[in-house]
Design a protein around this motif. Structure first.
Motif, PDB file in Angstrom:
ATOM      1  N   PRO A  96      29.825  39.062  46.698  1.00  0.00           N
ATOM      2  CA  PRO A  96      29.836  37.631  46.310  1.00  0.00           C
ATOM      3  C   PRO A  96      29.342  37.374  44.899  1.00  0.00           C
ATOM      4  O   PRO A  96      29.521  36.269  44.386  1.00  0.00           O
ATOM      5  CB  PRO A  96      28.909  36.994  47.354  1.00  0.00           C
ATOM      6  CG  PRO A  96      28.024  38.106  47.819  1.00  0.00           C
ATOM      7  CD  PRO A  96      28.854  39.355  47.762  1.00  0.00           C
ATOM      8  N   GLU A  97      28.730  38.357  44.245  1.00  0.00           N
ATOM      9  CA  GLU A  97      28.242  38.136  42.882  1.00  0.00           C
ATOM     10  C   GLU A  97      29.382  37.972  41.873  1.00  0.00           C
ATOM     11  O   GLU A  97      29.172  37.491  40.762  1.00  0.00           O
ATOM     12  CB  GLU A  97      27.335  39.280  42.434  1.00  0.00           C
ATOM     13  CG  GLU A  97      28.011  40.637  42.309  1.00  0.00           C
ATOM     14  CD  GLU A  97      28.055  41.399  43.631  1.00  0.00           C
ATOM     15  OE1 GLU A  97      28.413  42.593  43.603  1.00  0.00           O
ATOM     16  OE2 GLU A  97      27.724  40.789  44.671  1.00  0.00           O
ATOM     17  N   HIS A  98      30.609  38.375  42.248  1.00  0.00           N
ATOM     18  CA  HIS A  98      31.772  38.224  41.364  1.00  0.00           C
ATOM     19  C   HIS A  98      32.591  36.974  41.685  1.00  0.00           C
ATOM     20  O   HIS A  98      33.752  36.885  41.303  1.00  0.00           O
ATOM     21  CB  HIS A  98      32.681  39.454  41.490  1.00  0.00           C
ATOM     22  CG  HIS A  98      32.025  40.733  41.086  1.00  0.00           C
ATOM     23  ND1 HIS A  98      31.749  41.070  39.773  1.00  0.00           N
ATOM     24  CD2 HIS A  98      31.559  41.774  41.841  1.00  0.00           C
ATOM     25  CE1 HIS A  98      31.165  42.249  39.731  1.00  0.00           C
ATOM     26  NE2 HIS A  98      31.036  42.706  40.962  1.00  0.00           N
ATOM     27  N   GLU A  99      31.990  36.008  42.336  1.00  0.00           N
ATOM     28  CA  GLU A  99      32.726  34.826  42.780  1.00  0.00           C
ATOM     29  C   GLU A  99      33.259  34.007  41.599  1.00  0.00           C
ATOM     30  O   GLU A  99      34.374  33.505  41.616  1.00  0.00           O
ATOM     31  CB  GLU A  99      31.806  33.958  43.653  1.00  0.00           C
ATOM     32  CG  GLU A  99      32.492  32.777  44.310  1.00  0.00           C
ATOM     33  CD  GLU A  99      33.468  33.190  45.393  1.00  0.00           C
ATOM     34  OE1 GLU A  99      34.498  32.516  45.541  1.00  0.00           O
ATOM     35  OE2 GLU A  99      33.190  34.197  46.068  1.00  0.00           O
ATOM     36  N   GLY A 100      32.469  33.867  40.538  1.00  0.00           N
ATOM     37  CA  GLY A 100      32.867  33.018  39.411  1.00  0.00           C
ATOM     38  C   GLY A 100      33.578  33.755  38.287  1.00  0.00           C
ATOM     39  O   GLY A 100      33.808  33.158  37.220  1.00  0.00           O
ATOM     40  N   ASN A 156      40.703  38.741  34.820  1.00  0.00           N
ATOM     41  CA  ASN A 156      40.539  40.072  34.213  1.00  0.00           C
ATOM     42  C   ASN A 156      39.244  40.735  34.667  1.00  0.00           C
ATOM     43  O   ASN A 156      39.229  41.920  35.045  1.00  0.00           O
ATOM     44  CB  ASN A 156      40.568  39.955  32.688  1.00  0.00           C
ATOM     45  CG  ASN A 156      41.925  39.554  32.163  1.00  0.00           C
ATOM     46  OD1 ASN A 156      42.954  39.852  32.772  1.00  0.00           O
ATOM     47  ND2 ASN A 156      41.953  38.871  31.029  1.00  0.00           N
ATOM     48  N   ALA A 157      38.150  39.979  34.636  1.00  0.00           N
ATOM     49  CA  ALA A 157      36.874  40.556  35.052  1.00  0.00           C
ATOM     50  C   ALA A 157      36.903  40.927  36.530  1.00  0.00           C
ATOM     51  O   ALA A 157      36.345  41.959  36.944  1.00  0.00           O
ATOM     52  CB  ALA A 157      35.744  39.564  34.774  1.00  0.00           C
ATOM     53  N   LEU A 158      37.564  40.115  37.344  1.00  0.00           N
ATOM     54  CA  LEU A 158      37.666  40.418  38.767  1.00  0.00           C
ATOM     55  C   LEU A 158      38.478  41.685  39.003  1.00  0.00           C
ATOM     56  O   LEU A 158      38.124  42.517  39.852  1.00  0.00           O
ATOM     57  CB  LEU A 158      38.296  39.236  39.493  1.00  0.00           C
ATOM     58  CG  LEU A 158      38.315  39.302  41.026  1.00  0.00           C
ATOM     59  CD1 LEU A 158      36.903  39.394  41.575  1.00  0.00           C
ATOM     60  CD2 LEU A 158      39.022  38.082  41.592  1.00  0.00           C
ATOM     61  N   MET A 159      39.585  41.873  38.226  1.00  0.00           N
ATOM     62  CA  MET A 159      40.387  43.088  38.362  1.00  0.00           C
ATOM     63  C   MET A 159      39.588  44.316  37.961  1.00  0.00           C
ATOM     64  O   MET A 159      39.646  45.370  38.618  1.00  0.00           O
ATOM     65  CB  MET A 159      41.654  42.961  37.523  1.00  0.00           C
ATOM     66  CG  MET A 159      42.548  44.185  37.552  1.00  0.00           C
ATOM     67  SD  MET A 159      43.118  44.608  39.218  1.00  0.00           S
ATOM     68  CE  MET A 159      44.262  43.257  39.509  1.00  0.00           C
ATOM     69  N   VAL A 160      38.820  44.218  36.876  1.00  0.00           N
ATOM     70  CA  VAL A 160      37.985  45.350  36.441  1.00  0.00           C
ATOM     71  C   VAL A 160      36.953  45.700  37.510  1.00  0.00           C
ATOM     72  O   VAL A 160      36.711  46.881  37.814  1.00  0.00           O
ATOM     73  CB  VAL A 160      37.305  45.014  35.102  1.00  0.00           C
ATOM     74  CG1 VAL A 160      36.284  46.090  34.738  1.00  0.00           C
ATOM     75  CG2 VAL A 160      38.339  44.890  33.993  1.00  0.00           C
ATOM     76  N   ALA A 161      36.347  44.684  38.108  1.00  0.00           N
ATOM     77  CA  ALA A 161      35.363  44.943  39.154  1.00  0.00           C
ATOM     78  C   ALA A 161      36.009  45.603  40.373  1.00  0.00           C
ATOM     79  O   ALA A 161      35.431  46.524  40.980  1.00  0.00           O
ATOM     80  CB  ALA A 161      34.677  43.635  39.553  1.00  0.00           C
ATOM     81  N   ARG A 162      37.201  45.147  40.751  1.00  0.00           N
ATOM     82  CA  ARG A 162      37.892  45.758  41.893  1.00  0.00           C
ATOM     83  C   ARG A 162      38.248  47.216  41.604  1.00  0.00           C
ATOM     84  O   ARG A 162      38.129  48.088  42.473  1.00  0.00           O
ATOM     85  CB  ARG A 162      39.157  44.961  42.201  1.00  0.00           C
ATOM     86  CG  ARG A 162      38.887  43.575  42.751  1.00  0.00           C
ATOM     87  CD  ARG A 162      40.172  42.775  42.844  1.00  0.00           C
ATOM     88  NE  ARG A 162      41.098  43.369  43.794  1.00  0.00           N
ATOM     89  CZ  ARG A 162      42.385  43.046  43.866  1.00  0.00           C
ATOM     90  NH1 ARG A 162      42.887  42.150  43.035  1.00  0.00           N
ATOM     91  NH2 ARG A 162      43.176  43.622  44.758  1.00  0.00           N
ATOM     92  N   ILE A 163      38.688  47.504  40.360  1.00  0.00           N
ATOM     93  CA  ILE A 163      39.019  48.887  39.996  1.00  0.00           C
ATOM     94  C   ILE A 163      37.765  49.766  40.018  1.00  0.00           C
ATOM     95  O   ILE A 163      37.801  50.917  40.502  1.00  0.00           O
ATOM     96  CB  ILE A 163      39.697  48.917  38.615  1.00  0.00           C
ATOM     97  CG1 ILE A 163      41.081  48.245  38.692  1.00  0.00           C
ATOM     98  CG2 ILE A 163      39.845  50.340  38.103  1.00  0.00           C
ATOM     99  CD1 ILE A 163      41.776  48.102  37.363  1.00  0.00           C
TER     100      ILE A 163
END
Length: 244
Positions: A141-145, A149-156
């Protein structure tokens, strides 16, 4: 429309003025020559002193106008040369600017093509079996906001971490598999040795039974068989203990 109304350049207007004065002076000289009467012989009578002075004055004035016209003609030629040179320089500058503009158009088309290629490029990360965005946000949940691009990097990065952990598990299972293969190899060697011992025992038994005395045929020979079986059973027992 008269000529002065058409020509607006001051220099050309001065040339026209001097040309007009020269023409008028020539006409005045023609009129002056017509005032002299001809004699019967066809030759003009000698002019008077006053007429000669007037004619010389008019010729001098005409020569002055002609000299002025020649000077203006030379100045006009120089101005034409300067205008041609300035025109050639301006044309070169226009050609340079036009070439520079064409280069900018070419660079613009190239950059647009590169941008289109980048936007339509089939990136490898799009083919990764990533978890769904909703599932990822539920786990992190820390990547909610974060933006896309940032969400894709975090998922990778999360997929990379999980694959590293799975690779470590795979390496451990591979080592365990290699250990089991080595144990199975050793057990096969033990079984092969047991087979050779049994074959030797069978060979000895077939030789001893006919030559043994009657009172040993039943007792001692059976003891020998039991001792050999006990020794042969120990490796088999070890193998079963390892399986357990």
């Amino acid at each position: 429309m008269t000529v002065p109304n058409i020509v607006t350049d001051p220099f050309l207007n001065s040339v026209l003025d001097v040309s007009t004065l020269t023409r008028d002076q020539c006409l005045a000289l023609f009129n002056l020559a017509e005032t002299y009467p001809l004699a019967n012989s066809g030759a003009p009578p000698p002019p008077s002193r006053e007429s000669q002075q007037n004619s010389i004055k008019q010729h001098k004035l005409l020569n002055a106008y002609i000299s002025q016209l020649r000077g203006l003609n030379r100045e006009a030629i120089l101005q034409v040369r300067q205008a041609k040179q300035a025109t050639a320089e301006a044309r070169q500058e226009v050609d340079r600017l036009h070439l520079q503009l064409q280069n900018l158009y070419y660079e613009q088309r190239h950059l647009r093509a590169e941008i289109t290629a980048c936007e339509t490029y089939d990136h490898k990360y799009r083919q990764l079996p990533l978890i769904a965005v909703e599932e990822f946000l539920r786990q992190h949940p820390e990547h909610e906001g974060n933006d896309e691009n940032a969400l894709m990097v975090a998922r990778i990065n999360q997929e990379y971490t999980e694959r590293e952990a799975l690779e470590q598990v795979r390496q451990g299972l591979l080592k365990k598999k290699q250990g089991l293969i080595a144990d199975n190899k050793k057990r096969r060697e033990d079984l092969a040795n047991l087979d050779r011992d049994l074959e030797k025992f069978i060979d000895v038994s077939t030789w001893l039974i006919p030559t043994a005395p009657p009172y040993m045929a039943n007792l001692d020979f059976m003891k020998l068989i039991l001792i050999f079986l006990i020794k042969a059973a120990k490796p088999i027992q070890k193998l079963f203990e390892k399986d357990q």
